[in-house]
Motif scaffolding. Structure first.
Motif, PDB file in Angstrom:
ATOM      1  N   THR A 121       8.986   9.611  -5.150  1.00 35.45           N
ATOM      2  CA  THR A 121       7.685  10.013  -4.888  1.00 35.45           C
ATOM      3  C   THR A 121       6.336   9.002  -5.163  1.00 35.45           C
ATOM      4  N   LEU A 122       6.605   8.304  -6.242  1.00 33.76           N
ATOM      5  CA  LEU A 122       5.577   7.239  -6.754  1.00 33.76           C
ATOM      6  C   LEU A 122       5.599   6.065  -5.540  1.00 33.76           C
ATOM      7  N   GLU A 127       2.526   4.016  -0.804  1.00 34.27           N
ATOM      8  CA  GLU A 127       2.407   3.621   0.902  1.00 34.27           C
ATOM      9  C   GLU A 127       1.468   4.474   1.334  1.00 34.27           C
ATOM     10  N   MET A 128       1.267   5.598   0.854  1.00 33.11           N
ATOM     11  CA  MET A 128       0.180   6.630   1.422  1.00 33.11           C
ATOM     12  C   MET A 128      -1.133   6.317   1.108  1.00 33.11           C
ATOM     13  N   ILE A 221      -2.911  -0.780   7.088  1.00 29.98           N
ATOM     14  CA  ILE A 221      -1.938  -0.226   5.995  1.00 29.98           C
ATOM     15  C   ILE A 221      -1.303  -1.443   5.609  1.00 29.98           C
ATOM     16  N   ASP A 222      -1.136  -2.450   6.506  1.00 33.09           N
ATOM     17  CA  ASP A 222      -0.282  -3.651   6.087  1.00 33.09           C
ATOM     18  C   ASP A 222      -1.052  -4.385   5.251  1.00 33.09           C
ATOM     19  N   CYS A 229       4.108  -2.544   4.922  1.00 35.08           N
ATOM     20  CA  CYS A 229       4.039  -1.461   5.760  1.00 35.08           C
ATOM     21  C   CYS A 229       5.488  -1.156   6.269  1.00 35.08           C
ATOM     22  N   VAL A 230       6.105  -0.022   5.934  1.00 37.02           N
ATOM     23  CA  VAL A 230       7.349   0.245   6.309  1.00 37.02           C
ATOM     24  C   VAL A 230       7.553   0.029   7.976  1.00 37.02           C
TER      25      VAL A 230
END
Length: 239
Positions: A121-122, A127-128, A221-222, A229-230
């Motif tokens: 979750t870290l 990412e979020m 995000i990237d 970014c996934v």
């Protein structure tokens, strides 16, 4: 889906220097709901506890003197987590300690990931919320989760708090699952009404404005995550 939210407490920070587990706490989620089942054990580490670690969790070696060793509970623990997805905050720390304990018992026990999958979750929070603090306390504050009863760290208490944090972080997934379930039920009812014939599937495509907004969001995000970014990496994978 069966998920196990897991946390540990230890004698110190480094398993490679011989530090040991002293507490295991697990909370079960079934279909994204806390089931009421949990696994909780204090463990005798057969060594001293660092003063800094004891200041964090408040567990003394005197309290642990009559507790079972990890070897005494390993079979029960592995049975409890087997086949589940483990939800862990800063998973490298907890997994490293559990793997070290398993290694002490022999190669037949394998590693933690031989028994269950792991979601960190870290990593999910980073990412979020790139560039922000993503400790468990920081996430509780950001997601409006009450952790005022957490005066000291404790494996079971922290697992219970992390369960709330994980469900809040992934709340959109639950809504999506519910929407899919509701739509599936609607299709089934329509099929029954039509004598068993399924109606045609309605496919909705994003329009140009929605596609542009999506691409702009991915680019932001990237940039914030320095290429992490996934979705960008998934887009690069050949179909």
């Amino acid at each position: 889906m069966r998920q196990i939210v897991l946390d540990t407490e230890t004698t110190g920070l480094d398993a490679a220097r011989g530090h040991r587990l002293i507490e295991l706490g697990c909370v079960e989620l079934m279909s994204r709901r806390v089931s009421g089942s949990h696994f909780h054990r204090y463990l005798n580490p057969e060594r001293d506890i660092d003063a800094g670690a004891q200041a964090v969790h408040g567990i003394s070696i005197e309290f642990l003197a009559d507790k079972p060793r990890f070897a005494d509970v390993v079979a029960e623990f592995l049975d409890y987590i087997r086949g589940a997805e483990l939800i862990i905050h800063n998973a490298a720390f907890d997994v490293g300690f559990i793997d070290a304990e398993l290694a002490r018992l022999g190669p037949e026990y394998g590693r933690l990931r031989d028994h269950a999958t792991v979601l960190d979750t870290l990593a999910l929070a980073r990412e979020m919320y790139p560039g922000q603090r993503n400790s468990l306390d920081a996430l509780c504050k950001r997601l409006d989760i009450d952790n005022s009863h957490r005066e000291l760290h404790g494996a079971l208490l922290d697992a219970e708090i992390l369960a709330d944090v994980y469900l809040a972080l992934t709340a959109g997934q639950g809504a999506l699952d519910f929407a899919i379930e509701a739509e599936t039920q609607e299709v089934r009812l329509a099929a029954d009404h039509l004598g068993g014939e399924r109606p045609p599937v309605l496919v909705r495509y994003a329009d140009a404005e929605e596609t542009a907004a999506h691409e702009a969001r991915l680019a932001a995000i990237d940039k914030a995550s320095k290429g992490g970014c996934v979705w960008r990496r998934l887009d690069a994978v050949p179909a």
